[in-house]
Design a protein around this motif. Structure first.
Motif, PDB file in Angstrom:
ATOM      1  N   SER A 286      -4.933 -28.380 -17.744  1.00  0.00           N
ATOM      2  CA  SER A 286      -3.304 -28.868 -18.091  1.00  0.00           C
ATOM      3  C   SER A 286      -2.584 -28.313 -17.030  1.00  0.00           C
ATOM      4  N   GLY A 287      -2.804 -27.316 -16.163  1.00  0.00           N
ATOM      5  CA  GLY A 287      -2.029 -26.918 -15.291  1.00  0.00           C
ATOM      6  C   GLY A 287      -0.799 -25.892 -15.871  1.00  0.00           C
ATOM      7  N   VAL A 288      -0.851 -25.577 -17.004  1.00  0.00           N
ATOM      8  CA  VAL A 288      -0.127 -24.489 -17.867  1.00  0.00           C
ATOM      9  C   VAL A 288      -0.363 -23.294 -17.186  1.00  0.00           C
ATOM     10  N   ARG A 289       0.696 -22.631 -16.661  1.00  0.00           N
ATOM     11  CA  ARG A 289       0.325 -21.131 -16.368  1.00  0.00           C
ATOM     12  C   ARG A 289       1.330 -20.192 -17.055  1.00  0.00           C
ATOM     13  N   PRO A 290       1.024 -18.906 -17.457  1.00  0.00           N
ATOM     14  CA  PRO A 290       1.921 -18.183 -18.168  1.00  0.00           C
ATOM     15  C   PRO A 290       3.074 -17.856 -17.326  1.00  0.00           C
ATOM     16  N   HIS A 291       4.377 -17.798 -18.049  1.00  0.00           N
ATOM     17  CA  HIS A 291       5.582 -17.493 -17.251  1.00  0.00           C
ATOM     18  C   HIS A 291       5.753 -15.942 -17.197  1.00  0.00           C
ATOM     19  N   ILE A 292       5.648 -15.517 -15.892  1.00  0.00           N
ATOM     20  CA  ILE A 292       5.793 -13.973 -15.693  1.00  0.00           C
ATOM     21  C   ILE A 292       7.175 -13.711 -15.471  1.00  0.00           C
ATOM     22  N   GLY A 293       7.755 -12.938 -16.372  1.00  0.00           N
ATOM     23  CA  GLY A 293       9.516 -12.579 -16.024  1.00  0.00           C
ATOM     24  C   GLY A 293       9.311 -11.222 -15.220  1.00  0.00           C
ATOM     25  N   ALA A 294       8.338 -10.384 -15.237  1.00  0.00           N
ATOM     26  CA  ALA A 294       8.571  -9.183 -14.301  1.00  0.00           C
ATOM     27  C   ALA A 294       7.037  -8.817 -13.810  1.00  0.00           C
ATOM     28  N   GLU A 295       6.905  -8.413 -12.932  1.00  0.00           N
ATOM     29  CA  GLU A 295       5.770  -7.845 -12.093  1.00  0.00           C
ATOM     30  C   GLU A 295       6.009  -6.396 -11.567  1.00  0.00           C
ATOM     31  N   LEU A 296       5.412  -5.693 -11.973  1.00  0.00           N
ATOM     32  CA  LEU A 296       5.508  -4.222 -11.287  1.00  0.00           C
ATOM     33  C   LEU A 296       4.368  -3.570 -11.021  1.00  0.00           C
ATOM     34  N   PRO A 297       4.335  -2.754 -10.251  1.00  0.00           N
ATOM     35  CA  PRO A 297       2.866  -1.862  -9.957  1.00  0.00           C
ATOM     36  C   PRO A 297       2.773  -0.869 -11.181  1.00  0.00           C
ATOM     37  N   MET A 298       1.559  -0.591 -11.576  1.00  0.00           N
ATOM     38  CA  MET A 298       1.227   0.138 -12.898  1.00  0.00           C
ATOM     39  C   MET A 298       2.039   1.372 -12.924  1.00  0.00           C
ATOM     40  N   GLU A 299       2.184   1.844 -11.569  1.00  0.00           N
ATOM     41  CA  GLU A 299       3.210   3.453 -11.564  1.00  0.00           C
ATOM     42  C   GLU A 299       4.488   3.015 -12.297  1.00  0.00           C
ATOM     43  N   ARG A 300       5.165   2.037 -12.372  1.00  0.00           N
ATOM     44  CA  ARG A 300       6.440   1.865 -12.767  1.00  0.00           C
ATOM     45  C   ARG A 300       6.185   1.225 -14.183  1.00  0.00           C
ATOM     46  N   ALA A 301       5.185   1.328 -15.028  1.00  0.00           N
ATOM     47  CA  ALA A 301       4.936   0.910 -16.418  1.00  0.00           C
ATOM     48  C   ALA A 301       6.155   1.440 -17.289  1.00  0.00           C
ATOM     49  N   GLU A 302       6.708   2.453 -16.934  1.00  0.00           N
ATOM     50  CA  GLU A 302       7.932   2.930 -17.969  1.00  0.00           C
ATOM     51  C   GLU A 302       8.986   1.960 -18.023  1.00  0.00           C
ATOM     52  N   GLU A 303       9.352   1.183 -16.685  1.00  0.00           N
ATOM     53  CA  GLU A 303      10.518   0.346 -16.544  1.00  0.00           C
ATOM     54  C   GLU A 303      10.133  -0.889 -17.544  1.00  0.00           C
ATOM     55  N   GLY A 304       8.695  -1.236 -17.615  1.00  0.00           N
ATOM     56  CA  GLY A 304       8.585  -2.606 -18.329  1.00  0.00           C
ATOM     57  C   GLY A 304       8.548  -2.115 -19.720  1.00  0.00           C
TER      58      GLY A 304
END
Ligand SMILES: NC(=O)c1ccc[n+]([C@@H]2O[C@H](COP(=O)([O-])OP(=O)(O)OC[C@H]3O[C@@H](n4cnc5c(N)ncnc54)[C@H](OP(=O)(O)O)[C@@H]3O)[C@@H](O)[C@H]2O)c1
Length: 321
Positions: A286-304
């Motif tokens: 279908s071409g549907v792809r998840p909408h990713i609102g924020a992408e962070l390196p794992m070290e910055r997991a706390e922000e997410g």
């Protein structure tokens, strides 16, 4: 290895238990594989784990992360199925009373490496990036099962999603639109409602708003805060599919409305390995792809995690390695 983990249950202040740092490499039992994690997505389940919900106290410290995508030692790119059942169980794995999700008993994916049964590592379609593929195993699989396995909705019918910007909510909107349903959603702010419309919702409403007409199906993950609205939104004979209760499980059941209008309430949790394979194929076709609102390196997991805790989501939050 590097990992993002919870030290102990902390119901009041979940982020106080969050740590980033060294944890032992996973052991890889026979029949399991070691996956080098490239991306993993954040789910509300990770906040529940930090709070101590759905996990026994003696399972801490626990590496967070219920889904992910990565690479096997032989170079195969894979998407992870997080439902780990008893190999002796016969039947659908989501109904196995002994099944666990990653982070409940086995260590999770917010790390350099994760170990999973070999059958839980599915080939990653070429058209999906690691970040997109990482969203599939929990929020998107849950939405897929709610929509296509549990609801019985036909293309052309009307669905209401309670919530506009969350991981499961955005997956429901995007998948529902791609499948030909009329998609309505509620959102707590103008920005969240706009996001749902950009992702395919035909109309959006403030929480609790009177709708132009009653709907065939409501998709619930919010719980107490929206339950009454969900019950009132349904046509006679309509269905609520529920997979979560973020604001609390103790909603008024509204039994009179339930039996008089012959409504149906159906629970749904995660999905099977076959459903995950079908979801991956559906996205590829279908071409549907998840909408990713924020992408962070794992070290910055706390922000997410902080953004999710305060409700500042705009689609999936993905951590990369
Ligand atoms: N059973 C399963 O297998 C399964 C799988 C995945 C998730 N879940 C459950 O589903 C729920 C959502 O998970 P998620 O990862 O999608 O979380 P998320 O990304 O943080 O999304 C939260 C959603 O809840 C909505 N919401 C509406 N009113 C709210 C309120 N008063 N307080 C907080 N949120 C409110 C938000 O709507 P707005 O857009 O208006 O902010 C948003 O859409 C969680 O309870 C989770 O445990 C269950």
């Amino acid at each position: 290895m590097f990992a993002v983990y919870a030290t102990e249950p902390n119901p009041e202040s979940p982020l106080t238990s969050l740590r980033t740092g060294a944890r032992p490499d996973p052991e890889v039992p026979e029949g399991w594989v070691r996956v080098s994690v490239r991306a993993a997505s954040l789910n509300m389940h990770d906040l529940w784990t930090l709070r101590g919900v759905g996990i026994k106290p003696d399972q801490f410290p626990m590496i967070l992360g219920c889904d992910g995508a990565g690479v096997l030692p032989d170079g195969t790119e894979v998407v992870l199925h997080s439902v780990i059942g008893d190999p002796a169980f016969r039947g659908e794995e989501t109904l196995d009373p002994r099944r666990t999700l990653l982070t409940e008993k086995y260590q999770g994916t917010f790390a350099d490496y994760v170990a999973v049964p070999a059958v839980n590592a599915l080939p990653k379609p070429d058209g999906l990036t690691f970040e997109e593929a990482a969203c599939m195993g929990t929020a998107w699989l849950t939405a897929y099962r709610m929509l296509f396995v549990k609801s019985g909705l036909r293309p052309g019918q009307t669905m209401l999603v309670q919530g506009a910007s969350g991981g499961v909510a955005t997956a429901l909107v995007q998948l529902g639109r791609a499948a030909g349903f009329r998609v309505w959603a509620t959102g707590r702010s103008e920005a969240k409602r706009e996001l749902a419309e950009r992702l395919g919702a035909h109309a959006t409403f403030e929480p609790g708003a009177r709708l132009p007409e009653r709907v065939d199906a409501v998709f619930e993950t919010v719980g107490k805060a929206t339950w009454s609205h969900s019950m009132k939104a349904l046509k006679p004979g309509g269905i609520i599919v529920v997979s979560g209760a973020t604001t609390g499980p103790d909603a008024n059941a509204e039994l009179q409305r339930l039996f008089f209008l012959q409504l149906r309430v159906v629970g749904s949790t995660m999905g099977t390995r076959e459903e995950l394979a079908d979801l991956l194929r559906f996205c590829a076709l279908s071409g549907v792809r998840p909408h990713i609102g924020a992408e962070l390196p794992m070290e910055r997991a706390e922000e997410g995690l902080r953004a999710m805790l305060t409700g500042e989501t705009a689609g999936k939050i993905v951590f990369t390695r």
